[in-house]
Design a protein around this motif. Sequence first.
Motif, PDB file in Angstrom:
ATOM      1  N   ALA A  83      58.224 -81.396 -35.356  1.00 31.48           N
ATOM      2  CA  ALA A  83      56.763 -81.514 -35.358  1.00 31.48           C
ATOM      3  C   ALA A  83      56.237 -82.411 -34.229  1.00 31.48           C
ATOM      4  CB  ALA A  83      56.280 -82.010 -36.719  1.00 31.48           C
ATOM      5  N   PRO A  84      56.843 -83.584 -33.958  1.00 33.66           N
ATOM      6  CA  PRO A  84      56.321 -84.415 -32.856  1.00 33.66           C
ATOM      7  C   PRO A  84      56.363 -83.700 -31.508  1.00 33.66           C
ATOM      8  CG  PRO A  84      57.806 -85.686 -34.245  1.00 33.66           C
ATOM      9  CD  PRO A  84      57.939 -84.261 -34.677  1.00 33.66           C
ATOM     10  N   LEU A 130      53.919 -73.001 -35.407  1.00 31.79           N
ATOM     11  CA  LEU A 130      52.506 -73.315 -35.642  1.00 31.79           C
ATOM     12  C   LEU A 130      52.085 -72.919 -37.057  1.00 31.79           C
ATOM     13  CD1 LEU A 130      51.182 -72.258 -32.149  1.00 31.79           C
ATOM     14  CD2 LEU A 130      50.971 -74.539 -33.136  1.00 31.79           C
ATOM     15  N   ASP A 131      52.640 -71.815 -37.569  1.00 32.88           N
ATOM     16  CA  ASP A 131      52.362 -71.440 -38.965  1.00 32.88           C
ATOM     17  C   ASP A 131      52.819 -72.543 -39.918  1.00 32.88           C
ATOM     18  OD1 ASP A 131      51.124 -68.977 -38.565  1.00 32.88           O
ATOM     19  OD2 ASP A 131      53.016 -67.878 -38.550  1.00 32.88           O
ATOM     20  N   ASP A 145      41.972 -77.039 -36.868  1.00 33.97           N
ATOM     21  CA  ASP A 145      41.242 -76.079 -36.034  1.00 33.97           C
ATOM     22  C   ASP A 145      41.946 -75.891 -34.690  1.00 33.97           C
ATOM     23  OD1 ASP A 145      39.393 -75.833 -38.040  1.00 33.97           O
ATOM     24  OD2 ASP A 145      37.925 -77.193 -37.112  1.00 33.97           O
ATOM     25  N   ARG A 146      42.447 -76.992 -34.109  1.00 36.57           N
ATOM     26  CA  ARG A 146      43.167 -76.902 -32.832  1.00 36.57           C
ATOM     27  C   ARG A 146      44.461 -76.113 -33.011  1.00 36.57           C
ATOM     28  NH1 ARG A 146      44.075 -79.992 -28.128  1.00 36.57           N
ATOM     29  NH2 ARG A 146      45.507 -78.718 -26.863  1.00 36.57           N
ATOM     30  N   ILE A 147      45.177 -76.399 -34.095  1.00 38.50           N
ATOM     31  CA  ILE A 147      46.419 -75.662 -34.361  1.00 38.50           C
ATOM     32  C   ILE A 147      46.126 -74.176 -34.529  1.00 38.50           C
ATOM     33  CG2 ILE A 147      48.314 -75.361 -36.002  1.00 38.50           C
ATOM     34  CD1 ILE A 147      48.107 -78.379 -36.607  1.00 38.50           C
ATOM     35  N   LEU A 148      45.018 -73.863 -35.214  1.00 38.56           N
ATOM     36  CA  LEU A 148      44.655 -72.462 -35.430  1.00 38.56           C
ATOM     37  C   LEU A 148      44.379 -71.757 -34.114  1.00 38.56           C
ATOM     38  CD1 LEU A 148      44.041 -70.198 -37.425  1.00 38.56           C
ATOM     39  CD2 LEU A 148      41.691 -71.053 -37.578  1.00 38.56           C
ATOM     40  N   ARG A 149      43.700 -72.417 -33.172  1.00 35.69           N
ATOM     41  CA  ARG A 149      43.445 -71.800 -31.864  1.00 35.69           C
ATOM     42  C   ARG A 149      44.743 -71.553 -31.112  1.00 35.69           C
ATOM     43  NH1 ARG A 149      39.131 -75.532 -31.914  1.00 35.69           N
ATOM     44  NH2 ARG A 149      40.273 -76.981 -30.565  1.00 35.69           N
TER      45      ARG A 149
END
Length: 481
Positions: free
Chosen positions: A435-436, A286-287, A300-304
């Motif tokens: 990534a996919p 995710l980083d 924002d979704r990835i950050l959550r």
Amino acid sequence: MEVELKLLVVDHADRLGGSELLPDKGKAVRQRSTYFDTADRALSTAGVSLRIRQAGTDRTQTVKSSATSSVGLFSRQEWEKPADGDLPRIDGETPVADLVEPSQPLMRVFQVDVTRRIWNIRADDSQIEAVLDRGDISSGDRRTPVCELELELKSGKAAPLFDLARKLDAMAPLRLAVLSKAERGHRLTQAQRGSIKAKTVPLSRDMTAAEALQAILQDCLAQFRLNEDLLLDSRAPEPLHQARVALRRMRSAFSIFKPLLGADQARDLRDRLGRLSKELGQARDLDVLMQRADPGPLRDRILREREAAYDHVTEVLQRPETRALMLDLVEWLNCGPWLTESTIADQRAQPARDFAAGALRRFRRKVKKKGRHLANLDDAARHELRKDAKKLRYATGFFKDLFDGKKERSRQKAFIGALKKVQDKLGALNDLATAPQLLDRLGLSGDSDSAVLLARGRKKSLLSKAESSHRDLIDARRYWK
């Protein structure tokens, strides 16, 4: 010569004293230790500490050489004598005289104030002294707490140290200590580092292959533990990345040194390291993904999701199983059956340089073979090539000091440079391939922003560059002949 297992008490230190294992409150002593060095840190740079310790009205001057310290298990030379004041006296009996010029004044660098409790324990045929120190280290206005347990072997074998440590960990969580109080004190005087990267392992040509493995795994363990502490404090991407690098380096060392190892226990340790690395993997993925995403709903979704993944990382690192793995590694490395098994005695005794040359040849052949027609490989085959390229890269780093001739250094630099380019391209292709799957797990595979993010990979261009870099690597001159 003292041999001690040093452990950080994570929590519940009050449970130790008066327990079944440490059956009384222990003898309590207040101690103040003042550490000295030159302005240019000549002693600490050489792995030597010099202190004056005061307990009541008694003062003791102690010099320790930590050149042979390893993670958790410290084996150090020590010189001790009564002190007649607050300043040290230098004589020719310790390494200090050889490190400090007469014109260099010694200065107070930091101070350690602790309450020490001591127990003497008989375990099987071994005599162990258990010491619990609680207090702090201070330098000027900087301060850091101390809560650590030392199990020092007074006589007998080292194995009971580890048995006692496991039993005490069940009462109060214990992590392997990487730094002595002297090393922690010197770090307190410096700017805090955000992460700890791998450094060159100090190997010498007179080492055996077994001694080289011990030095390499100790270095990897230190890198992991230092980054683990930074990660738990900061939840930052870089210490997580470097902690996973340390785990991969350890697993690669097990693969590289496979001819030296007893099969069952070594395989179990390597598998457990792999499972731990996988547990930390989603947060790292995710980083990487977040670095590629533009500001907006997708990011924002990835950050959550990242915050939840880091919660999981914290929980994993606090598990008893993770602490046990680190302790098991140190015990296996210093007391394991691989050190005495007669069937692999010749492999253990092989000169480290000869072993290194064979290992480098072996992994180069794998990378050469698996990289043929690289642009036509599927994602799985390319991933296998990437793993072997990483092992080759780690091997070049591990064995760097064993090939120190002028011509060897020049060829080594060119070879590692070519290898790094291959790794970079294969890493970018791997990120593109994974990534996919990650976006699918997040339920974002159909998002328009995610399609833009995936398109940035330029797969065709990356494949062409990876194939070209692989040819350059195979053409690079070998430096280990």
